[in-house]
Design a protein around this motif. Sequence first.
Motif, PDB file in Angstrom:
ATOM      1  N   LEU A  81      40.888  79.176  24.120  1.00 25.81           N
ATOM      2  CA  LEU A  81      41.754  80.335  24.301  1.00 25.81           C
ATOM      3  C   LEU A  81      41.110  81.552  23.656  1.00 25.81           C
ATOM      4  O   LEU A  81      40.738  81.517  22.477  1.00 25.81           O
ATOM      5  N   ASN A  82      40.954  82.609  24.438  1.00 24.86           N
ATOM      6  CA  ASN A  82      40.378  83.869  23.946  1.00 24.86           C
ATOM      7  C   ASN A  82      39.021  83.652  23.274  1.00 24.86           C
ATOM      8  O   ASN A  82      38.716  84.236  22.226  1.00 24.86           O
ATOM      9  N   LYS A  98      53.244  79.591  26.121  1.00 25.76           N
ATOM     10  CA  LYS A  98      53.355  80.059  24.734  1.00 25.76           C
ATOM     11  C   LYS A  98      52.028  79.845  24.009  1.00 25.76           C
ATOM     12  O   LYS A  98      51.953  79.142  23.006  1.00 25.76           O
ATOM     13  N   SER A  99      50.988  80.448  24.550  1.00 26.66           N
ATOM     14  CA  SER A  99      49.656  80.243  23.980  1.00 26.66           C
ATOM     15  C   SER A  99      49.490  80.901  22.620  1.00 26.66           C
ATOM     16  O   SER A  99      48.515  80.637  21.914  1.00 26.66           O
ATOM     17  N   ASN A 100      50.438  81.765  22.235  1.00 29.08           N
ATOM     18  CA  ASN A 100      50.344  82.390  20.914  1.00 29.08           C
ATOM     19  C   ASN A 100      50.914  81.504  19.818  1.00 29.08           C
ATOM     20  O   ASN A 100      50.772  81.799  18.634  1.00 29.08           O
ATOM     21  N   ASN A 101      51.560  80.404  20.195  1.00 32.95           N
ATOM     22  CA  ASN A 101      52.129  79.482  19.218  1.00 32.95           C
ATOM     23  C   ASN A 101      51.210  78.267  19.094  1.00 32.95           C
ATOM     24  O   ASN A 101      51.270  77.344  19.903  1.00 32.95           O
ATOM     25  N   LEU A 102      50.338  78.283  18.086  1.00 28.91           N
ATOM     26  CA  LEU A 102      49.349  77.221  17.917  1.00 28.91           C
ATOM     27  C   LEU A 102      49.605  76.410  16.650  1.00 28.91           C
ATOM     28  O   LEU A 102      48.670  75.903  16.023  1.00 28.91           O
TER      29      LEU A 102
END
Length: 537
Positions: free
Chosen positions: A33-34, A68-72
């Motif tokens: 991711l990113n 919800k890729s910001n919740n890791l």
Amino acid sequence: MDDYLDESEDDLLAELGFPDKEIGCRGLWNLHLNGKWYRCYRPEGQITPPHDELTLSTLRTIKHLCDKSNNLEGWEAVPFSSPIHRDLNYIYTVDIDADTFTISLWNELSAPSAVQMNLTKIHEISRINLDMMRKPQYMLSDYTCVSNKAQAKQFETFEIDFGIPTPMNELQERFFTDLAFVWRFYLDDPSTWRYDSPVFRVFCVAFLRLAAWDFEVSFDCNVCNVELPISFASIPLWSYPDADVYWFHGYLVILQDDLEPTAMINGAVSTAKSYVGDSRLSHDDVCLIVISPRHLVFVELSREVALASRGLVLLSNYSGTECSPGFRALARVLTSNCWRKPRAHREKWPVHMPLEVVQMILHELEPRDAVAFSQASFAAEECYYASESQLKNVDVQSFESSIPCCGERTGVTGLQTRGIRCSECYAWQHLECLGPKNYSFDYRYVCMDCEDKACMVPKPGGIHGNRGFGKREGCEVRAEGLVQSLELRLRKPSPPQLPPELQFLGKLVSNVPSHIQYTILFNNSFSGLAYGLDDSC
């Protein structure tokens, strides 16, 4: 939705290599991711099968990551993705950047393979369609077996006389095979062992450091600082140059996709010329070490001409048990003047001291300081490579790797006059050991091992498949006045455990645990190599 799979789907799952749900599955998740990698796994590696319709947790996890890729929370940041491991059934890799979902698993040949699907399509469906996995794509696993004699025709060729193996060379060859063995799951999986993977850069610098004896040996017996055994959760964390071109011990290292096509060597030469500039080439020749995931080539570059060696196999299916010709040549080049001209006349260090004093200093320095001191001057470097400075008071007694016929090196002059070197793998044999019927000076000698190995280019899973069974052979050394065996440690030592009814006999039992006396570090990071001394049989 049915909470079971019908018989035809069960057959398909078995065909694809997925384990029976009742047996249980092990694996982990990779996330890209990113531009960054993350992973998540349970301590014992348990994971839900992708086809488990009762919980559909695999599909839910994928959709959660997409939405919800910001919740890791619960995800661990890692330098690169984890490969498939023999202790795991499969690896899930969610690459949001590339919009792909990949399932890594073992194919019918027990080799790493992968099934890749479009992430957007999976996000839109209510279940993972098994038909999407009916024809697994064995991505990057179709390694073509090509001869290592391939040569770029545009370049004049040259040969390097690598000379007689030294005790240091023998240990280096052992360290190389041990490194390939303990980290074989990274080197066996085409998803990680490829040119565009950071794993390639990580192990390239590891091979270079071993070949240049540029590492630290720790004598700290505190096993708490040693991560053993190397498992599916282990990560090689030593530092590495994040570039395709860099200087290493006076050589220009260039990483390439492959060295077989002529264009690749041409590309390496062009890269080197751009990197060093015409001004340097007009005064000095530049020695290039060009490395690909399969081969390496030595190139001698001047302003007028470029000379190239033949391609040498760096990593083969047998690298977990036998030293490759590429690493053997690399170690000789980096620890001697067999290729590079002696540089004593270029010495600029203003300090002048007898070589005996330099040797005493090297012997007394801490391992990391000895490495730094050896690079302070050409004289110090020469002394450093004349002995195994890192392993104090350890003398190699057997040369089973570099002189496999009998392992004896006594009488080096005799080996030069009564020995013969294989033109393929560069291992030495005594003429007396071979017998007059097995060699001739009228042609390039090729040992029987090389004749039996028509293709050494690595296949997916090849190192694990040729790892050998039983205890790994140690290196016979003399330490503390005793002939002992330097053995690779795969686990931390543990005290012997006796049944309760026999514990009163503890002091009478001579079951000594396998202690760790030496660990090899790359810039203070554990390499995965730990050793101990056992009684020699």
